[in-house]
Design a protein around this motif. Structure first.
Motif, mmCIF file in Angstrom:
data_model
loop_
_atom_site.group_PDB
_atom_site.id
_atom_site.type_symbol
_atom_site.label_atom_id
_atom_site.label_comp_id
_atom_site.label_asym_id
_atom_site.label_seq_id
_atom_site.Cartn_x
_atom_site.Cartn_y
_atom_site.Cartn_z
ATOM 1 N N UNK A 1 71.249 120.509 57.677
ATOM 2 C CA UNK A 1 70.866 119.394 58.538
ATOM 3 C C UNK A 1 70.773 119.818 59.997
ATOM 4 N N UNK A 2 71.665 120.723 60.413
ATOM 5 C CA UNK A 2 71.579 121.253 61.778
ATOM 6 C C UNK A 2 70.249 121.985 61.962
ATOM 7 N N UNK A 3 69.841 122.760 60.941
ATOM 8 C CA UNK A 3 68.549 123.444 61.018
ATOM 9 C C UNK A 3 67.402 122.469 61.133
ATOM 10 N N UNK A 4 67.423 121.398 60.332
ATOM 11 C CA UNK A 4 66.363 120.392 60.396
ATOM 12 C C UNK A 4 66.339 119.710 61.759
ATOM 13 N N UNK B 1 55.650 115.994 61.929
ATOM 14 C CA UNK B 1 54.254 116.286 62.274
ATOM 15 C C UNK B 1 53.324 115.592 61.283
ATOM 16 N N UNK B 2 53.754 115.540 60.041
ATOM 17 C CA UNK B 2 52.919 114.949 58.995
ATOM 18 C C UNK B 2 53.006 113.423 58.968
ATOM 19 N N UNK B 3 54.189 112.874 59.155
ATOM 20 C CA UNK B 3 54.376 111.432 58.970
ATOM 21 C C UNK B 3 54.767 110.682 60.237
ATOM 22 N N UNK B 4 55.049 111.384 61.332
ATOM 23 C CA UNK B 4 55.386 110.707 62.576
ATOM 24 C C UNK B 4 56.690 109.924 62.492
ATOM 25 N N UNK B 5 57.643 110.377 61.688
ATOM 26 C CA UNK B 5 58.892 109.671 61.489
ATOM 27 C C UNK B 5 59.818 109.860 62.690
ATOM 28 N N UNK B 6 60.657 108.843 62.971
ATOM 29 C CA UNK B 6 61.607 108.920 64.074
ATOM 30 C C UNK B 6 62.809 109.790 63.678
ATOM 31 N N UNK B 7 63.531 110.248 64.696
ATOM 32 C CA UNK B 7 64.603 111.220 64.480
ATOM 33 C C UNK B 7 65.697 110.681 63.562
ATOM 34 N N UNK B 8 66.244 109.494 63.862
ATOM 35 C CA UNK B 8 67.363 108.966 63.077
ATOM 36 C C UNK B 8 66.951 108.762 61.622
ATOM 37 N N UNK B 9 65.769 108.179 61.415
ATOM 38 C CA UNK B 9 65.294 107.951 60.046
ATOM 39 C C UNK B 9 65.077 109.274 59.327
ATOM 40 N N UNK C 1 68.615 110.838 58.461
ATOM 41 C CA UNK C 1 69.287 110.133 57.374
ATOM 42 C C UNK C 1 68.640 110.467 56.029
ATOM 43 N N UNK C 2 67.304 110.466 56.004
ATOM 44 C CA UNK C 2 66.602 110.791 54.768
ATOM 45 C C UNK C 2 66.810 112.235 54.360
ATOM 46 N N UNK C 3 66.787 113.139 55.331
ATOM 47 C CA UNK C 3 66.970 114.562 55.036
ATOM 48 C C UNK C 3 68.376 114.822 54.512
ATOM 49 N N UNK C 4 69.386 114.277 55.185
ATOM 50 C CA UNK C 4 70.767 114.522 54.775
ATOM 51 C C UNK C 4 71.031 113.953 53.379
#
Length: 307
Positions: free
Chosen positions: A122-125, A81-89, A92-95
Motif C-alpha cells: 500500500x505504501x508503494x501504491x 490515470x485510467x479511471x481518475x479515482x480520488x486518493x482515499x477511494x 481503500x480499494x487497493x488495501x
C-alpha cells in the motif's frame, strides 16, 4: 475508449497478471507449499527497506523487501490515470484488494497472510499515486512521465529515510548486563555462586568478572532460574580448567527444552561462549558435571532507547 486509454488499460491488465503470477506461482511456491495456514498480524516496521550495506551482493530477501514496495508503485500511477479515482477511494480499494489476495495466499497454502506485506504494498501504491498527482500537472506527456519518475525516486528515498528513522527510535537494544547470582538448586533452595577466582584453561588465565559456578566434589549440580523478562539475551562462558582430569559436561535447558549440551569429548582446551535469545518469560536450567565451570552467567534485557 481512446487509443491511449486502451494502452493504459492493457498495460494495467498485463502488469496485474504479472504481479499475481509472482504472488502465487513464482519462487517455486507450488513445489514448496506450506503445510499449515499462516497469518501474521504483528507489525515489523513495514517502512524499512534493505540497508545499503546489505545490498552488496543483494540476496533474494533484499529483492523481496524492495519488491513489496516498489512493485506496486505502477498501480498508483496506472489506475488513477485510467479511471481518475480520488486518493482515499483508491487507497481503500487497493488495501482491501491486497488483504483479499493475502488471505487467498494463506488459504491456498501458497504463501502467508502478512499484514506487513499488505502495508508495504500500500505504501508503494501511495507513492505511485503521489507521483502521478505531481506529474499530471505537466501538460507534455514525455515531461510528465519524467516528472513522475523523478517523484517516485524522491518519494522512495523519503520512505527509506523515514523507515530507518522509525527503526532507530523504536528498535530494542540489549541493555546493561545483569549477572545471575541467586539460582535455585535441585531441591528448590537458594544456590549462590562461589567466589570468583582465577583459573587456567589451555594455559590461558581466566578471571571471572561477575560469578562462577561449578559442581561440588565433581558431582552433578543443577541450578534453576526464572527469567520474567519477555525479551532478553542470556549469556555464559564455560570450560574445564587445566587442574585435575579433563572431564565434565554442561547442559542448558529453556522451559524443559535442551538448548546446549557439551562435554569433554567435544570441548576444546579453551573457554567457550554460549548465547541464547528469549522472546518470552522462561525457566532456565543449568546443569554442571565433573570439572566443568560456568562463569559470568547473566542476561541483557532488550529495551527501547528511552528506557
Amino acid at each position: 475508449m481512446s487509443k491511449s486509454r486502451k494502452l493504459i488499460f492493457y498495460a494495467t491488465l498485463l502488469y496485474t497478471l504479472l504481479i499475481l503470477y509472482f504472488m502465487f506461482f513464482a519462487f517455486g511456491r507450488g513445489d514448496t507449499a506450506a503445510d499449515q495456514y499462516t497469518f501474521i498480524f504483528e507489525l515489523d516496521n513495514f517502512l524499512k527497506l534493505p540497508n545499503p550495506s546489505e545490498l552488496f551482493p543483494p540476496t533474494l530477501m533484499d529483492l523481496v523487501g524492495w519488491g513489496n514496495t516498489a512493485a506496486f508503485i505502477p498501480f498508483g500511477i496506472l489506475i488513477p490515470w485510467l479511471y481518475g479515482v480520488k486518493f482515499v477511494r483508491f487507497m481503500l480499494g487497493f488495501f482491501a484488494s491486497i488483504l483479499v489476495l493475502e488471505t487467498v495466499q494463506a488459504l491456498t497454502l501458497l504463501g502467508s497472510f502478512d499484514i506487513n506485506d499488505a502495508l508495504q504494498n500500500s505504501v508503494g501504491a501511495a507513492i505511485g499515486f503521489a507521483a502521478y498527482a505531481i506529474g499530471k500537472r505537466v501538460q507534455n506527456v514525455k515531461k510528465s512521465l519524467a516528472v513522475m519518475a523523478v517523484s517516485v525516486a524522491l518519494l522512495l528515498a523519503a520512505n527509506w529515510t523515514v523507515g530507518f528513522g522509525v527503526d532507530w527510535v523504536i528498535a530494542e537494544k540489549p541493555g546493561p548486563f545483569v549477572a545471575l547470582n541467586e539460582w535455585e538448586n535441585g531441591g528448590g533452595s537458594s544456590a549462590e555462586n562461589v567466589e570468583p577466582r582465577p583459573f587456567e584453561i589451555g594455559g590461558q588465565t581466566v578471571m571471572p568478572e561477575f560469578n562462577l559456578y561449578g559442581a561440588e566434589d565433581r558431582k552433578t549440580k543443577t541450578y534453576r532460574y526464572k527469567l520474567d523478562d519477555k525479551a532478553s539475551y542470556f549469556y555464559l562462558q564455560y570450560g574445564i580448567p587445566d587442574s585435575g582430569d579433563f572431564e565434565g559436561s554442561i547442559r542448558v535447558s529453556v522451559n524443559g527444552q535442551e538448548v546446549l549440551s557439551n562435554s569433554e569429548q567435544y570441548q576444546q582446551h579453551a573457554p567457550d561462549v554460549f548465547e541464547w535469545h528469549f522472546d518470552q518469560p522462561a525457566e532456565l536450567t543449568l546443569t554442571l558435571e565433573g570439572g566443568e565451570q560456568a562463569w559470568d552467567v547473566g542476561y541483557r534485557k532488550l529495551q527501547h532507547r528511552w528506557e
